[in-house]
Design a protein around this motif. Structure first.
Motif, mmCIF file in Angstrom:
data_model
loop_
_atom_site.group_PDB
_atom_site.id
_atom_site.type_symbol
_atom_site.label_atom_id
_atom_site.label_comp_id
_atom_site.label_asym_id
_atom_site.label_seq_id
_atom_site.Cartn_x
_atom_site.Cartn_y
_atom_site.Cartn_z
ATOM 1 N N LEU A 229 70.135 21.064 82.416
ATOM 2 C CA LEU A 229 68.843 21.530 81.918
ATOM 3 C C LEU A 229 67.735 20.819 82.669
ATOM 4 O O LEU A 229 67.794 19.618 82.897
ATOM 5 N N GLU A 230 66.724 21.565 83.044
ATOM 6 C CA GLU A 230 65.660 21.009 83.875
ATOM 7 C C GLU A 230 64.608 20.253 83.082
ATOM 8 O O GLU A 230 64.059 19.285 83.543
ATOM 9 N N SER A 231 64.300 20.680 81.895
ATOM 10 C CA SER A 231 63.195 20.105 81.148
ATOM 11 C C SER A 231 63.675 19.076 80.135
ATOM 12 O O SER A 231 64.658 19.278 79.447
ATOM 13 N N THR A 232 62.968 17.977 80.081
ATOM 14 C CA THR A 232 63.239 16.975 79.046
ATOM 15 C C THR A 232 62.080 16.928 78.051
ATOM 16 O O THR A 232 62.018 16.040 77.228
ATOM 17 N N ASP A 233 61.165 17.901 78.148
ATOM 18 C CA ASP A 233 60.028 17.969 77.239
ATOM 19 C C ASP A 233 60.499 18.313 75.832
ATOM 20 O O ASP A 233 61.541 18.930 75.633
ATOM 21 N N VAL A 234 59.713 17.911 74.866
ATOM 22 C CA VAL A 234 60.013 18.165 73.467
ATOM 23 C C VAL A 234 59.002 19.183 72.939
ATOM 24 O O VAL A 234 57.817 19.111 73.246
#
Length: 115
Positions: free
Chosen positions: A37-42
């Motif tokens: 997965l590319e995004s680690t944003d919440v």
């Protein structure tokens, strides 16, 4: 950015369902990484705006709305739902969201959930 996050949720949900179905005790102890997965944003589901939902692709919007519906039902400590009630709430929410793009999608959805 929110569109990619919600698309990421769709992928993560699929991966979670698949991994949960095949998980065993030894697999749970392994570091499985981030599955690419590319995004680690919440994302705070309570902060998603109607505009975010309306502008998603059809598949991502369907996943996100069902996710929000389940979240709202969980907040209300309700675990029973019918496909018809979900569909009605989602359609009515999307119709209202078109006219109120700055409203929080979860708040709008909650007004359309059959109790």
């Amino acid at each position: 950015m929110k569109k990619s996050l919600i698309a990421g949720f769709a992928l993560a949900g699929s991966l979670f369902a698949a991994s949960h179905a095949f998980a065993n005790e030894s697999a749970q102890k392994q570091d499985l990484g981030d599955f690419g997965l590319e995004s680690t944003d919440v994302v705070d589901l309570g902060e998603l705006r109607c505009w975010d939902m309306v502008t998603l692709s059809e598949d991502d919007r369907a996943f996100a709305m069902v996710l929000l519906y389940g979240f709202a039902r969980g907040q209300a400590s309700e675990s029973k739902m019918s496909a018809r009630d979900v569909q009605t709430a989602v359609v009515n929410t999307m119709l209202e969201c078109v006219d109120k793009p700055n409203e929080k999608a979860l708040d709008v959805l909650k007004t359309h959930i059959v109790k």
